[in-house]
Design an enzyme around this catalytic site. Structure first.
Site, mmCIF file in Angstrom:
data_model
loop_
_atom_site.group_PDB
_atom_site.id
_atom_site.type_symbol
_atom_site.label_atom_id
_atom_site.label_comp_id
_atom_site.label_asym_id
_atom_site.label_seq_id
_atom_site.Cartn_x
_atom_site.Cartn_y
_atom_site.Cartn_z
ATOM 1 N N ASP A 1 -34.812 1.253 12.315
ATOM 2 C CA ASP A 1 -33.916 2.368 12.616
ATOM 3 C C ASP A 1 -34.358 3.054 13.902
ATOM 4 O O ASP A 1 -35.500 2.893 14.358
ATOM 5 C CB ASP A 1 -33.877 3.368 11.470
ATOM 6 C CG ASP A 1 -35.213 4.056 11.246
ATOM 7 O OD1 ASP A 1 -36.212 3.344 11.051
ATOM 8 O OD2 ASP A 1 -35.281 5.303 11.276
ATOM 9 N N GLU B 1 -37.407 5.425 9.189
ATOM 10 C CA GLU B 1 -38.627 6.107 9.609
ATOM 11 C C GLU B 1 -38.313 7.373 10.388
ATOM 12 O O GLU B 1 -39.025 8.370 10.277
ATOM 13 C CB GLU B 1 -39.495 5.165 10.449
ATOM 14 C CG GLU B 1 -40.890 5.696 10.747
ATOM 15 C CD GLU B 1 -40.974 6.629 11.956
ATOM 16 O OE1 GLU B 1 -41.956 7.387 12.060
ATOM 17 O OE2 GLU B 1 -40.046 6.588 12.797
#
Length: 461
Positions: free
Chosen positions: A92, A157
């Site tokens: 991500d 994250e």
């Protein structure tokens, strides 16, 4: 594998690794609220595809509550005498922000004119370059490295990682002898770097209400208590005249590792010409091994819509960064106690403690660190330096708690000038190449050293 052979193997893989990095970086995999979930699924599926193509047979999808899917991959050790290394990365990315500040569309990977070659895109450094570096290491060995591998590639994250807390609840999954958390990189391009410290973080909200509602500043100003003045006077007590944090009990140590030059830091921070930096002592103390308090939000009337009135209410949100080894609650409470003790103009403040995240300081004397230093030296041709980072990565503690006997190494393909979280983020292909070399050299040397220390036999032919 000799280093010359290893480098030749990696060089032969680079075109494919670059193509796969461009594929991954073209996916707008943003896990923040308000963004579509489909790109997260696409990025997850591409990571699985790439791992299968690299020869990984055991791959699981981890669907944890309220988060994007994570990839868990496992390669068993080649023999009973080999160690297991856990690899971490995330697919991500941060939102692109103001796209008008980008030199090219943020999700169109675009070559740059950097020496050694570069690519620009959101998330291409943080952290998709490191996902590809892990993949490159596996390709070097045809999916059969000389160590056992456990790999976690997560998908959230940047916005509330579940791996801050989840790993200790499933320790068998994360059991390993060493781990490489690749969510950062070198201090500067061409300078091999191991990050050994992470500052902790905490948030505190301070507010004050003095009047029922605004009152005419001409008729009441001078006697009616101005909430904004009260708040500003309290905030001014957080630092001394040099700009050093003045809150008692926040730990600050000298920093003896590598660090930025002042000119590098000024350029990275975008400090305007002629302005001094705040604080005293070395930059390492101010950025890594000492505290920092930043006012990250302020609720008060805007200048554009200001009325001639005494302000009845004001509020500020503070971000505290603290020494890697200081207890998070203790650090936050020191700031809360300091603010609650203030009585600007005799007025009490309302102080609300917020979330905390622990710091981390790695032990650097073990065999994995020795192998990593040797591997980085071979890859870059110079000795690796130790640095810390002022940013916080709470998942490091989560993983370390799940495998308390494992050595924790933090290195990767990013560099301090890559513009992570900022417009025009870029990765240097030369740094990616050297990171793949270093990771492959690391697992090779670590496996050899591990067998030598344990007396375990190697794999039989």
């Amino acid at each position: 594998m000799e280093i010359g052979t290893l480098e030749g193997t990696v060089d032969g893989l680079m075109d494919g690794l670059r193509a796969d990095l461009e594929r991954l970086a073209a996916i707008p995999s943003i896990a923040f609220p308000g963004f579509p979930p489909e790109p997260l699924e696409q990025a997850h599926d591409l990571v699985v595809e790439l791992l299968r193509g690299a020869g990984v047979e055991h791959i699981e999808r981890l669907d944890l509550p309220d988060t994007a899917p994570a990839v868990y991959a496992y390669i068993p050790p080649p023999d009973p005498g080999a160690p297991t290394v856990l690899l971490y990365g995330h697919y991500d990315v941060q939102p692109p922000g103001d796209e008008s500040s980008w030199l090219s569309p943020p999700f169109v990977p675009t070559p740059t004119d950097d020496p050694g070659g570069g690519l620009r895109a959101r998330g291409i450094a943080d952290d998709k370059s490191n996902v590809i570096a892990h993949l490159g290491m596996l390709r070097v060995f045809g999916g059969r490295p000389p160590v056992g591998i456990k790999m976690i590639i997560e998908g959230q994250e940047e916005y509330g990682s579940p791996f801050d807390d989840y790993p200790p609840t499933d320790p068998e999954r994360f059991a390993c002898d060493a781990m490489v958390i690749a969510d950062l990189g070198n201090l500067r391009p061409g300078t091999p770097t191991l990050t050994t410290g992470l500052r902790g973080a905490a948030e505190v909200v301070v507010e004050v209400r003095t009047l029922e509602e605004p009152r005419h500043s001409g008729e009441f100003g001078g006697a009616a208590p101005d909430a904004l003045l009260v708040l500003l006077r309290a905030l001014a007590t957080l630092h001394d005249d040099k700009g050093d944090v003045a809150v008692p009990g926040l730990r600050r140590d000298e920093w003896s590792g590598a660090g930025y030059t002042e000119d590098e830091f000024r350029s990275l921070a975008g400090v305007q010409d002629g302005l001094p930096l705040i604080g005293s002592g070395g930059l390492g103390e101010r950025l890594w091994s000492g505290p920092a308090i930043t006012v990250i939000g302020l609720d008060a009337p805007s200048v554009e819509h200001a009325a001639s009135a005494v302000v009845p209410y004001a509020r500020a949100k503070l971000n505290l960064r603290f020494h890697p080894l200081q207890d998070p609650k203790d650090a936050r409470d020191k700031l809360v106690e300091h603010l609650r003790a203030q009585r600007p103009f005799g007025i009490e403040l309302t102080v609300t403690p917020g979330d905390t995240g622990p710091g981390y300081e790695a032990a650097t004397g073990g065999p994995a660190y020795e192998a990593a230093r040797s591997a980085l030296r071979k890859a870059w041709g110079k000795e690796a330096g130790y640095v810390a980072t002022g940013g916080s990565i709470p998942l490091v503690n989560g993983l370390a708690q799940a495998a308390p006997g494992a050595e924790v190494l933090l290195f990767g393909a990013q560099d301090g000038m890559c513009n992570l979280h900022a417009p025009n983020e870029r990765v240097l292909l030369s740094e990616l190449r050297n990171t793949v070399v270093a990771m492959a050299a690391f697992v090779t040397e670590y496996a050899e050293d591990f067998r030598g220390r344990t007396g375990a036999p190697g794999a039989t032919s």
